[in-house]
Design a protein around this motif. Sequence first.
Motif, PDB file in Angstrom:
ATOM      1  N   GLN A 107       0.645   4.178   1.291  1.00  0.00           N
ATOM      2  CA  GLN A 107       0.791   4.758   2.540  1.00  0.00           C
ATOM      3  C   GLN A 107       1.716   4.183   3.644  1.00  0.00           C
ATOM      4  O   GLN A 107       2.037   4.803   4.259  1.00  0.00           O
ATOM      5  CB  GLN A 107      -0.821   4.675   3.135  1.00  0.00           C
ATOM      6  CG  GLN A 107      -1.876   5.286   2.423  1.00  0.00           C
ATOM      7  CD  GLN A 107      -2.830   4.201   1.446  1.00  0.00           C
ATOM      8  OE1 GLN A 107      -2.065   3.411   1.213  1.00  0.00           O
ATOM      9  NE2 GLN A 107      -3.987   4.650   1.701  1.00  0.00           N
ATOM     10  N   LEU A 162      -6.676   1.910   7.882  1.00  0.00           N
ATOM     11  CA  LEU A 162      -6.351   2.173   6.510  1.00  0.00           C
ATOM     12  C   LEU A 162      -7.371   1.216   5.451  1.00  0.00           C
ATOM     13  O   LEU A 162      -8.032   1.708   4.544  1.00  0.00           O
ATOM     14  CB  LEU A 162      -5.176   1.675   6.074  1.00  0.00           C
ATOM     15  CG  LEU A 162      -3.997   2.783   6.318  1.00  0.00           C
ATOM     16  CD1 LEU A 162      -2.744   2.223   6.015  1.00  0.00           C
ATOM     17  CD2 LEU A 162      -4.291   3.947   5.483  1.00  0.00           C
ATOM     18  N   TRP A 184       0.763  -1.057  -0.249  1.00  0.00           N
ATOM     19  CA  TRP A 184      -0.120   0.030   0.099  1.00  0.00           C
ATOM     20  C   TRP A 184       0.921   1.361   0.005  1.00  0.00           C
ATOM     21  O   TRP A 184       1.960   1.381   0.625  1.00  0.00           O
ATOM     22  CB  TRP A 184      -1.098  -0.023   1.084  1.00  0.00           C
ATOM     23  CG  TRP A 184      -2.114  -1.102   1.040  1.00  0.00           C
ATOM     24  CD1 TRP A 184      -2.061  -2.123   0.316  1.00  0.00           C
ATOM     25  CD2 TRP A 184      -3.313  -1.122   1.619  1.00  0.00           C
ATOM     26  NE1 TRP A 184      -3.215  -2.793   0.540  1.00  0.00           N
ATOM     27  CE2 TRP A 184      -4.044  -2.014   1.280  1.00  0.00           C
ATOM     28  CE3 TRP A 184      -4.028   0.077   2.428  1.00  0.00           C
ATOM     29  CZ2 TRP A 184      -5.290  -2.259   1.776  1.00  0.00           C
ATOM     30  CZ3 TRP A 184      -5.266  -0.002   2.948  1.00  0.00           C
ATOM     31  CH2 TRP A 184      -6.049  -1.381   2.467  1.00  0.00           C
TER      32      TRP A 184
END
Length: 616
Positions: free
Chosen positions: A172, A209, A170
């Motif tokens: 992030q 998330l 991911w």
Amino acid sequence: MTPPQPVLLVSLGTSPAIVPEAFLLPGARFASVHVLTTERPTIGTIQGFFRDQAPDVPLTITRVAGFHDFTGEEDHFRFEEVLYRWILESGIPPEQRFLCLSGGFKTMSASMQRAATMLGAAEVFHVLADRCCTDDATGKAVEPRTSEEVISARDAGHLHYIRLGAEVGWPQLRRVPPGEYPLDVVRAADGERWVRAADDAFRRRLQDLTERSHRIAQSWDRMAALPFAELATWSQGDLEWLNEPMDPAADNDSAWLAALPKVELHCHLGGFATHGDLLLEVRAAAADPAALPALDEPPWPRGWPLPADVTGLPSYMKLGDAGGRAVLRDPGCLRRHCELLYRHLQDQHVRYAEIRCSPGNYAGPGRSPWSVLGEIREAFDACTAMAVLEGAPTCRVNLLIIGTRRERGDYRSEISRHLALAVSAASHWTDPERCRVVGVDLAGFEDPETRAHYFREEFVAAHRCGLALTVHAGENDDAEGIWRAVFDLSARRLGHALHLLDSPDLLRSVADRGVVVEMCPYANTQIRGFQPVNGAAQYPLLDYLRRGVRVTVNTDNIGISAASLTDNLRLAARLCPGLTRLEILQMQRHAIEGAFTSTDERARLSGELGRSIPTP
């Protein structure tokens, strides 16, 4: 350039042979091997294999302290938190990570798979071994258990690899620094160490998330209708709450409006510190107190800030006389005035503001309009720098130079000088990180003889130099005054524009062209009168908004109107029953889109506001 060698990460249960089996992955030459396990397994087989078969390959063994076996979900989550932190702590980039899923309980494999999905991996794989060996005690066929048996199984084709490919991770999480989620080392000895995680902070971050991602997927078909992309991560219940009408009398809505991050596009510098303690504080900062006029505050009309009767523009403007040009010509007063306004913007959670000023009004012997403008700019820059130093919220302030129409006199020459000042300042001050002049405002006396088209020649230089233009139109003139501002003077924004409903074709044109309308509920009500104050007319803001006009809410003159931006938003909800919280946010989006600043700045503002919207 030689590409970086892969690194093997393995979770281990009670079968140590998994580690050498994973190490023998065809085609891989691992630079190092890292093993995470419980306190239970012995690792002699692993150490012996690497001592004999790969003595130059570094091997690290990490054990989860106090963890012997899986007895429930608490053990699983404890192991999973350590696993994530262990991978991050290694500092191995995702493009070098090879993660083996075969070791340990099924829950350990599941955690390793999830870690690969979230954090990224060059390759994820399983290894399976045939029962090609014999147990000496029972005579039964078993999987390889010793180093020698693993090598023999590999050579005889009894090891099978299921290669699941890469995981990009991911975005992030690919940038999480190794030290952000540290492990506590309980003890370290003999090439091993026992670690634990102090809390489950990283797992909670993953959960957040994941939930946000699921909400984005669920909101995908309505993303274009949301004013801020961040709202797609909100729960269905919170989005339904946003779609409900505001209740300006309710404490929770008032608190929500107060905490809301905001953008201010229509605020006059000279209309701020006009009464009370603010005016006294400005006067106390005078460089030459003896030159100040006597303090004579105009009294508020009855019922102010929501008077029973229409005030009218001339009477409204007289309310600012005590803090007007006679005070702000003093450099100390001007500086303090700017500082107090900046503090007010911070308190109101305003993240971006365009402040209108007339530097020529504050000039005098030895102080040119250029000098005054520089003082205003320096004051706001200093406020921003101090906020950064103190770790306080900042408000990016840019300036608009006002060209003021008057009922009589040679005001056209004054407008020309102010426009020349704006062009020079915009060309001279170009640093996007500092306060700049970004546009001009045609303000002042409105009637058929001062409509925008009479000033086309004066504004040519401003247009040619890329300065944006907003025009006070339709506050004290009719729809024709608005038409002239849009089509004859190419205004990007309109101040007030209270008569658009009188001309449906003009309203549609304003909406289609994306012209932004700067409405100021308190000032509009005080000067013109709208329901419920005196029953004169229905405030048009909600009609504009629902017909596609890019409406914004602003203050005009904070001190004269005795109303903050939060107050104006609250009054907008009172004047327009049915105005929803989502429409309040939509107007903030319009303000960002209408700001006379760069595309990068608007994108930054959009992200910053979207992340800061308070939930119910």
